[in-house]
Design a protein around this motif. Structure first.
Motif, PDB file in Angstrom:
ATOM      1  N   LYS A 144       0.536  -6.725  -0.114  1.00 14.75           N
ATOM      2  CA  LYS A 144       0.116  -5.630  -0.980  1.00 14.75           C
ATOM      3  C   LYS A 144      -1.396  -5.447  -0.811  1.00 14.75           C
ATOM      4  O   LYS A 144      -1.908  -4.340  -0.726  1.00 14.75           O
ATOM      5  CB  LYS A 144       0.469  -5.944  -2.424  1.00 14.75           C
ATOM      6  N   ASP A 145      -2.104  -6.543  -0.775  1.00 18.72           N
ATOM      7  CA  ASP A 145      -3.529  -6.527  -0.468  1.00 18.72           C
ATOM      8  C   ASP A 145      -3.918  -7.898   0.071  1.00 18.72           C
ATOM      9  O   ASP A 145      -3.103  -8.821   0.116  1.00 18.72           O
ATOM     10  CB  ASP A 145      -4.384  -6.122  -1.672  1.00 18.72           C
ATOM     11  N   THR A 349       3.653  -0.875   0.409  1.00 23.67           N
ATOM     12  CA  THR A 349       2.757  -1.529   1.369  1.00 23.67           C
ATOM     13  C   THR A 349       2.246  -0.612   2.467  1.00 23.67           C
ATOM     14  O   THR A 349       1.455  -1.048   3.310  1.00 23.67           O
ATOM     15  CB  THR A 349       3.470  -2.733   1.997  1.00 23.67           C
ATOM     16  N   THR A 350       2.680   0.629   2.463  1.00 21.67           N
ATOM     17  CA  THR A 350       2.136   1.599   3.408  1.00 21.67           C
ATOM     18  C   THR A 350       1.469   2.735   2.629  1.00 21.67           C
ATOM     19  O   THR A 350       1.186   2.594   1.446  1.00 21.67           O
ATOM     20  CB  THR A 350       3.230   2.130   4.350  1.00 21.67           C
ATOM     21  N   GLU A 351       1.239   3.846   3.273  1.00 17.23           N
ATOM     22  CA  GLU A 351       0.355   4.891   2.740  1.00 17.23           C
ATOM     23  C   GLU A 351       0.590   5.296   1.278  1.00 17.23           C
ATOM     24  O   GLU A 351      -0.394   5.382   0.522  1.00 17.23           O
ATOM     25  CB  GLU A 351       0.437   6.120   3.657  1.00 17.23           C
ATOM     26  N   GLN A 354      -0.567   2.222  -0.831  1.00 16.96           N
ATOM     27  CA  GLN A 354      -1.861   1.704  -0.427  1.00 16.96           C
ATOM     28  C   GLN A 354      -3.011   2.658  -0.760  1.00 16.96           C
ATOM     29  O   GLN A 354      -4.128   2.223  -1.005  1.00 16.96           O
ATOM     30  CB  GLN A 354      -1.841   1.391   1.069  1.00 16.96           C
ATOM     31  N   ALA A 358      -5.794   0.598  -2.743  1.00 14.87           N
ATOM     32  CA  ALA A 358      -7.044   0.404  -2.015  1.00 14.87           C
ATOM     33  C   ALA A 358      -8.268   0.842  -2.806  1.00 14.87           C
ATOM     34  O   ALA A 358      -9.402   0.614  -2.374  1.00 14.87           O
ATOM     35  CB  ALA A 358      -6.997   1.144  -0.675  1.00 14.87           C
ATOM     36  N   SER A 363      -6.885  -2.917   1.908  1.00 12.89           N
ATOM     37  CA  SER A 363      -5.564  -2.504   2.367  1.00 12.89           C
ATOM     38  C   SER A 363      -5.376  -2.906   3.819  1.00 12.89           C
ATOM     39  O   SER A 363      -6.271  -2.726   4.652  1.00 12.89           O
ATOM     40  CB  SER A 363      -5.390  -0.990   2.234  1.00 12.89           C
ATOM     41  N   ASP A 365      -3.370  -1.406   5.688  1.00 13.11           N
ATOM     42  CA  ASP A 365      -3.046  -0.152   6.353  1.00 13.11           C
ATOM     43  C   ASP A 365      -4.333   0.426   6.962  1.00 13.11           C
ATOM     44  O   ASP A 365      -5.237   0.867   6.245  1.00 13.11           O
ATOM     45  CB  ASP A 365      -2.436   0.829   5.350  1.00 13.11           C
TER      46      ASP A 365
END
Length: 456
Positions: A144-145, A349-351, A354, A358, A363, A365
């Motif tokens: 997640k981070d 966990t993607t855009e 995130q 973020a 992030s 990503d």
């Protein structure tokens, strides 16, 4: 590993308070997903935003978050896994993936990544961060981070001494040279002066890890080419007590007892607020070493403190390698809804997720980091660049590394860096610790994961 397994990835999850977020729709079946949640403070609102957006796109899914932020959160998760009561998305730190998986926690994410709703992880993630979700070559979780490390710099003290701020490529020899110049006694003599009084220091050049925090010290050891366990995870002999390890430990201790450029753990423990407060008060030139991007708000609010961050220094042989701090999720091997769990994991966990997370964290990503201008930021950019130097975490090579190595090695570090630590024979102590660690690893493997949970 990332490009070798370009169709192998999972996603990390997020946090929310004890609540359910659902959407109304015409559904043949309303599916409920339980999510392990460690969020707190304003992160709760961030999680809510992300989940509400997911619900809008997936109205037949209800997400229920289950808070787990206590001191025993990790062992509670292990107990849930062993008893079959864990949520659909199980939270995990990078160090706990092996132990959880030995207990049967996670689904292999490879089929999801390679499937119709998958993606190419090499095009999305920082490789060094993504790789932390693997165990024995298989991806089980995604971040997640994450947090890399840096050194916090008191700009004013550097400028007053006419010393340029550190840049990428500096070494531990440079650290020592700078620390000698910036360690000052009550009479204004620095540590290079023949008149320097080590019993009356008012400003230190650098701090040390005072509390046995092994993750921070691992980054230091890695830069000296000193991993603490074999690549196959079977032994610490010749690794934990290697020549490089002994040299690294002795150099670190000498910062306190020989060069007098760093306060001992005893001194730091006697000061309210410890090394963070000393840095804020201008008593440390290089402070909070091996810490992540956690202090921006605190230091920005400190009156008259001009500060920055510097990349981690290279070791004696030019090695630039460090450890990561990482939190994410994997899919419960016993979930009744694996496809829906994957959809949520990917969202978080993607855009979509995130872009929100973020705002206050790093992030994995790449596109999100670049779009938010983090890569070129003088603060965040230093931590992001460190992702290119992340090494294999020793904990991920053996599920019992934590109790057998991490904890006792941290205890030794505290003793070595405290008053009286100069009398300790480091080589002998590390050899003894290695023998004890190997015996512990063998005993733990025989007893199994359940015994670890019972003994926690």
């Amino acid at each position: 590993m990332l490009r070798k397994l370009l169709c192998v990835v999972g996603a990390g999850l997020l946090l929310v308070p004890a609540m359910a977020i659902s959407a109304q729709a015409d559904c043949a079946e309303q599916i409920t997903l339980r999510v392990d949640d460690w969020s707190s403070g304003d992160r709760v609102e961030y999680m809510n935003q992300v989940l509400e957006a997911f619900m809008a796109e997936n109205p037949c899914v209800t997400v229920v978050t289950e808070p787990n932020i206590s001191d025993d959160a990790n062992t509670r998760r292990l107990t849930q896994i062993l008893t079959g009561t864990a949520p659909d998305l199980i939270a995990t730190g990078e160090s706990w993936i092996p132990l959880y998986q030995e207990a049967g926690a996670f689904l292999d994410l490879t089929p999801f990544i390679q499937g119709e709703n998958g993606f190419d992880p090499a095009e999305i993630f920082y490789e060094g961060v993504f790789n932390q979700g693997f165990y024995r070559g298989v991806p089980y979780a995604i971040a997640k981070d994450y947090s890399t490390s840096a050194f916090y710099i008191n700009n004013a003290l550097f400028e007053a001494a006419g010393i340029p701020l550190p840049e990428d490529g500096w070494t531990w020899d440079d650290v020592l040279d700078i620390a000698l110049e910036l360690t000052v006694d009550a009479n204004g003599n620095n540590a290079n002066s023949p008149d320097f009084d080590p019993e009356n220091i008012v400003q230190y050049g650098i701090d040390i890890i005072p509390d046995g925090w092994w993750r921070g010290f691992q980054s230091y050891l890695y830069s000296w080419g000193a991993h603490t366990i074999s690549d196959d995870g079977t032994t610490t002999a010749g690794y934990l007590d290697s020549e490089n390890a002994v040299a690294a430990w002795e150099f670190y201790r000498d910062l306190v007892n020989v060069y007098h450029v760093a306060p001992s753990a005893t001194i730091l423990g006697s000061i309210e607020g410890g090394r963070t407060q000393m840095f804020q008060d201008g008593q440390l030139a290089i402070g909070n070493t091996f810490h992540g991007p956690w202090w921006q708000d605190v230091f920005n609010e400190t009156p008259n403190l001009s500060w920055s961050v510097a990349p981690l220094p290279a070791g004696p042989d030019g090695i630039r390698e460090s450890a990561v701090m990482w939190m994410g999720w994997g899919i419960n091997a016993n979930t009744e809804h694996p496809d829906e769990a994957w959809a949520l994991l990917r969202w978080l966990t993607t855009e979509p997720g995130q872009r929100v997370f973020a705002l206050k964290a790093l992030s994995a990503d790449r596109a999100v980091s670049e779009e938010m201008q983090r890569v070129d930021d003088p603060y965040w950019g230093v931590f992001i660049a460190e992702a290119d130097h992340l090494g294999q975490l020793d904990e991920q090579l053996n599920p019992y590394y934590g109790p057998c190595v991490f904890t006792p090695a941290g205890d030794l570090l505290t003793r070595v860096m405290s008053d009286g630590g100069e009398e300790i024979d480091i080589a002998a102590e590390l050899t003894a610790l290695s023998a004890e660690a190997d015996a512990c690893l063998a005993e733990a493997a025989e007893a199994g994961v359940a015994a670890v949970a019972e003994g926690s």
